[in-house]
Design a protein around this motif. Structure first.
Motif, PDB file in Angstrom:
ATOM      1  N   ASP A   1       0.856  -1.184   0.000  1.00 26.15           N
ATOM      2  CA  ASP A   1       0.000   0.000   0.000  1.00 26.15           C
ATOM      3  C   ASP A   1       0.894   1.236   0.000  1.00 26.15           C
ATOM      4  OD1 ASP A   1      -2.164   1.741   0.170  1.00 26.15           O
ATOM      5  OD2 ASP A   1      -2.250   1.622   2.356  1.00 26.15           O
ATOM      6  N   PRO A   2       1.263   1.755  -1.163  1.00 30.24           N
ATOM      7  CA  PRO A   2       2.174   2.889  -1.220  1.00 30.24           C
ATOM      8  C   PRO A   2       1.560   4.144  -0.606  1.00 30.24           C
ATOM      9  CG  PRO A   2       1.248   2.446  -3.394  1.00 30.24           C
ATOM     10  CD  PRO A   2       0.839   1.306  -2.515  1.00 30.24           C
ATOM     11  N   GLN A   3       2.425   4.990  -0.076  1.00 30.80           N
ATOM     12  CA  GLN A   3       1.966   6.236   0.537  1.00 30.80           C
ATOM     13  C   GLN A   3       1.443   7.194  -0.534  1.00 30.80           C
ATOM     14  OE1 GLN A   3       0.574   8.260   2.730  1.00 30.80           O
ATOM     15  NE2 GLN A   3       2.217   8.022   4.234  1.00 30.80           N
ATOM     16  N   THR A   4       0.188   7.577  -0.381  1.00 29.21           N
ATOM     17  CA  THR A   4      -0.407   8.575  -1.275  1.00 29.21           C
ATOM     18  C   THR A   4      -0.961   9.755  -0.492  1.00 29.21           C
ATOM     19  OG1 THR A   4      -2.546   7.432  -1.250  1.00 29.21           O
ATOM     20  CG2 THR A   4      -1.009   6.851  -3.019  1.00 29.21           C
ATOM     21  N   GLY A   5      -0.531   9.881   0.756  1.00 27.69           N
ATOM     22  CA  GLY A   5      -0.976  10.983   1.591  1.00 27.69           C
ATOM     23  C   GLY A   5      -2.060  10.618   2.575  1.00 27.69           C
ATOM     24  N   SER A   6      -2.479   9.357   2.595  1.00 32.15           N
ATOM     25  CA  SER A   6      -3.567   8.955   3.491  1.00 32.15           C
ATOM     26  C   SER A   6      -3.154   7.856   4.460  1.00 32.15           C
ATOM     27  CB  SER A   6      -4.776   8.480   2.679  1.00 32.15           C
ATOM     28  OG  SER A   6      -4.434   7.363   1.871  1.00 32.15           O
ATOM     29  N   GLY A   7      -1.848   7.637   4.628  1.00 33.50           N
ATOM     30  CA  GLY A   7      -1.363   6.573   5.487  1.00 33.50           C
ATOM     31  C   GLY A   7      -1.034   5.325   4.685  1.00 33.50           C
ATOM     32  N   MET A   8      -0.341   4.384   5.320  1.00 35.21           N
ATOM     33  CA  MET A   8       0.066   3.157   4.649  1.00 35.21           C
ATOM     34  C   MET A   8      -0.467   1.940   5.403  1.00 35.21           C
ATOM     35  SD  MET A   8       3.999   4.121   3.567  1.00 35.21           S
ATOM     36  CE  MET A   8       4.282   5.208   4.969  1.00 35.21           C
ATOM     37  N   SER A   9      -0.825   0.899   4.654  1.00 37.36           N
ATOM     38  CA  SER A   9      -1.487  -0.249   5.253  1.00 37.36           C
ATOM     39  C   SER A   9      -1.002  -1.571   4.684  1.00 37.36           C
ATOM     40  CB  SER A   9      -3.009  -0.130   5.059  1.00 37.36           C
ATOM     41  OG  SER A   9      -3.698  -1.142   5.737  1.00 37.36           O
ATOM     42  N   GLY A  10       0.176  -1.589   4.076  1.00 40.17           N
ATOM     43  CA  GLY A  10       0.693  -2.843   3.540  1.00 40.17           C
ATOM     44  C   GLY A  10       1.082  -3.803   4.659  1.00 40.17           C
ATOM     45  N   GLN A  11       1.179  -5.065   4.330  1.00 40.21           N
ATOM     46  CA  GLN A  11       1.517  -6.084   5.331  1.00 40.21           C
ATOM     47  C   GLN A  11       2.943  -5.881   5.852  1.00 40.21           C
ATOM     48  OE1 GLN A  11       0.869  -9.680   3.122  1.00 40.21           O
ATOM     49  NE2 GLN A  11      -1.291  -9.185   2.767  1.00 40.21           N
ATOM     50  N   SER A  12       3.122  -6.085   7.148  1.00 38.79           N
ATOM     51  CA  SER A  12       4.469  -6.002   7.735  1.00 38.79           C
ATOM     52  C   SER A  12       5.224  -7.292   7.475  1.00 38.79           C
ATOM     53  CB  SER A  12       4.385  -5.713   9.229  1.00 38.79           C
ATOM     54  OG  SER A  12       3.533  -6.642   9.876  1.00 38.79           O
ATOM     55  N   VAL A  13       6.525  -7.166   7.271  1.00 32.42           N
ATOM     56  CA  VAL A  13       7.362  -8.289   6.853  1.00 32.42           C
ATOM     57  C   VAL A  13       8.604  -8.352   7.718  1.00 32.42           C
ATOM     58  CG1 VAL A  13       8.688  -9.291   4.945  1.00 32.42           C
ATOM     59  CG2 VAL A  13       6.537  -8.084   4.488  1.00 32.42           C
ATOM     60  N   GLN A  14       9.021  -9.569   8.068  1.00 28.67           N
ATOM     61  CA  GLN A  14      10.284  -9.777   8.765  1.00 28.67           C
ATOM     62  C   GLN A  14      10.875 -11.115   8.346  1.00 28.67           C
ATOM     63  OE1 GLN A  14      12.281  -9.629  13.204  1.00 28.67           O
ATOM     64  NE2 GLN A  14      10.070  -9.559  13.038  1.00 28.67           N
ATOM     65  N   ASP A  15      12.205 -11.168   8.212  1.00 31.99           N
ATOM     66  CA  ASP A  15      12.905 -12.397   7.836  1.00 31.99           C
ATOM     67  C   ASP A  15      13.498 -13.035   9.078  1.00 31.99           C
ATOM     68  OD1 ASP A  15      12.355 -12.129   5.130  1.00 31.99           O
ATOM     69  OD2 ASP A  15      14.079 -10.819   4.815  1.00 31.99           O
ATOM     70  N   LEU A  16      13.218 -14.313   9.278  1.00 38.77           N
ATOM     71  CA  LEU A  16      13.796 -15.073  10.369  1.00 38.77           C
ATOM     72  C   LEU A  16      14.687 -16.174   9.818  1.00 38.77           C
ATOM     73  CD1 LEU A  16      10.795 -15.530  12.857  1.00 38.77           C
ATOM     74  CD2 LEU A  16      12.538 -13.731  12.804  1.00 38.77           C
ATOM     75  N   SER A  17      15.820 -16.357  10.466  1.00 35.79           N
ATOM     76  CA  SER A  17      16.779 -17.368  10.053  1.00 35.79           C
ATOM     77  C   SER A  17      16.969 -18.385  11.177  1.00 35.79           C
ATOM     78  CB  SER A  17      18.120 -16.716   9.711  1.00 35.79           C
ATOM     79  OG  SER A  17      19.075 -17.698   9.339  1.00 35.79           O
ATOM     80  N   PHE A  18      16.742 -19.660  10.860  1.00 37.09           N
ATOM     81  CA  PHE A  18      16.907 -20.749  11.824  1.00 37.09           C
ATOM     82  C   PHE A  18      18.122 -21.564  11.408  1.00 37.09           C
ATOM     83  CE2 PHE A  18      12.491 -19.595  12.084  1.00 37.09           C
ATOM     84  CZ  PHE A  18      12.224 -19.633  13.436  1.00 37.09           C
ATOM     85  N   GLY A  19      19.129 -21.640  12.293  1.00 36.49           N
ATOM     86  CA  GLY A  19      20.341 -22.369  11.985  1.00 36.49           C
ATOM     87  C   GLY A  19      20.181 -23.875  12.214  1.00 36.49           C
TER      88      GLY A  19
END
Length: 343
Positions: free
Chosen positions: A325-343
């Motif tokens: 959800d790109p910023q167009t002046g009304s806030g952003m609502s895209g999904q949050s993302v994080q990378d996890l690494s398991f050794g």
């Protein structure tokens, strides 16, 4: 400890352009605006996830520099289309019946998993009784709000008259810090911070729409908060902007937050395969639509490797976070993302 990021002072750089460039790094700024975003690392105890953010760590977004307001000479005026204009001192405000509210504030520039969001306990007084005391005229349709730093914005009459609105003079058990609006700031729960001015000095009732400072520059005039989410823990150990990978040992409890407008949060889903499949997260705390919801998801992979985790919140009225959800002046609502690494 919190990390402090000062906005760049770049000639010709607009707020929206800076957000587009730096949003992925969770550094939101603009010119001429001075923006400081403070990120408090998640507490080590899960019980503290979602707790009030210490005042020293609470994000700061300001239109200009912080004004030095003298409480003894400061006044709040309710003026314009009212039967009895009011002028209130700081002591007048503090003598009014008090309320204690927990409220999460978020900047309209905050991206998914961004840093410009914080939570606090506020003490103040309800706004609606003061407006009723002034006697709002039947011809009033809008309220202009002005602040000691020169900032101004406005909302329709029905929004300024909401019973949820209040005037805050304490933050987490102490007088408002100067950077957070001393001696008084207005709270309109469910809106982005740009509609809740710090250092407020005037509420003027008008018979026409009033255009605010940021609204005139292309930002949302309604500024109702979009559904958003982020992660509390685990967090990347690297401080480099582009590093999002976190090394962990399974099983791991993933904690995060979700927030929307007045509809609140209905559910949060988590994907461990970059959105191919989804599973429901547990809502650990979901006490109010105006306070971030704390969610938890236990991840126990059966083989080592790198996993892209996505969080997807759904608001009480059924609006689900889109993938982007790109910023167009009304806030952003895209999904949050994080990378996890398991050794």
């Amino acid at each position: 400890m919190a990390r402090v990021i000062d906005a760049l002072q770049i000639p010709g750089m607009t707020r929206r352009r800076f957000v587009q460039i730096a949003g992925a790094a969770a550094t939101i700024a603009s010119t001429p605006m001075i923006l400081r975003v403070m990120r408090a690392d998640a507490a080590t105890s899960p019980a503290k996830f979602g707790a009030p953010t210490p005042n020293s760590d609470f994000y700061v977004t300001s239109y200009s520099s912080t004004p030095a307001v003298d409480a003894s000479s400061w006044r709040l005026r309710i003026s314009g289309l009212v039967k009895e204009p009011l002028t209130l001192t700081y002591d007048d405000i503090k003598r009014l019946p008090s309320i204690n509210e927990t409220l999460t504030l978020e900047c309209i520039s905050n991206p998914p998993d961004g840093t410009a969001i914080s939570n606090a306990n506020w003490v103040g007084t309800k706004l609606r009784p003061l407006l009723d005391r002034a006697g709002v005229s039947a011809s009033a349709v809008y309220a202009a709000m002005r602040a000691a730093d020169g900032f101004y914005t406005g909302v329709p009459l029905d929004e300024i008259m909401r019973k949820e609105n209040f005037l805050a003079y304490q933050m987490n058990g102490e007088p408002l810090p100067q950077a957070h609006g001393f001696p008084l700031r207005i709270m309109i729960p469910g809106k982005y911070g740009m509609k809740q001015p710090k250092w407020i000095t005037e509420i003027q009732l008008m018979d026409r729409e009033f255009t605010g400072y940021w609204e005139a520059r292309g930002w949302s005039n309604s500024a109702w908060r979009k559904v958003n989410s982020g992660f509390f823990s685990p967090r990347p150990t690297s401080r480099f902007f582009l590093s999002r990978s976190t090394s962990v040992k399974p099983p791991v409890d993933i904690y995060g937050w979700a927030l929307a407008g007045p509809a609140g949060i209905r559910s949060v889903d988590v994907s461990i395969d970059d959105g191919a499949t989804w599973n429901p997260a547990e809502l650990v705390q979901n006490a109010s639509q105006y306070v971030w919801t704390v969610w938890k998801y236990r991840f126990a992979p059966t083989k080592p490797g790198d996993y892209r985790i996505r969080a997807r919140a759904t608001s009480g009225d059924g609006v689900m976070q889109p993938r982007t959800d790109p910023q167009t002046g009304s806030g952003m609502s895209g999904q949050s993302v994080q990378d996890l690494s398991f050794g």
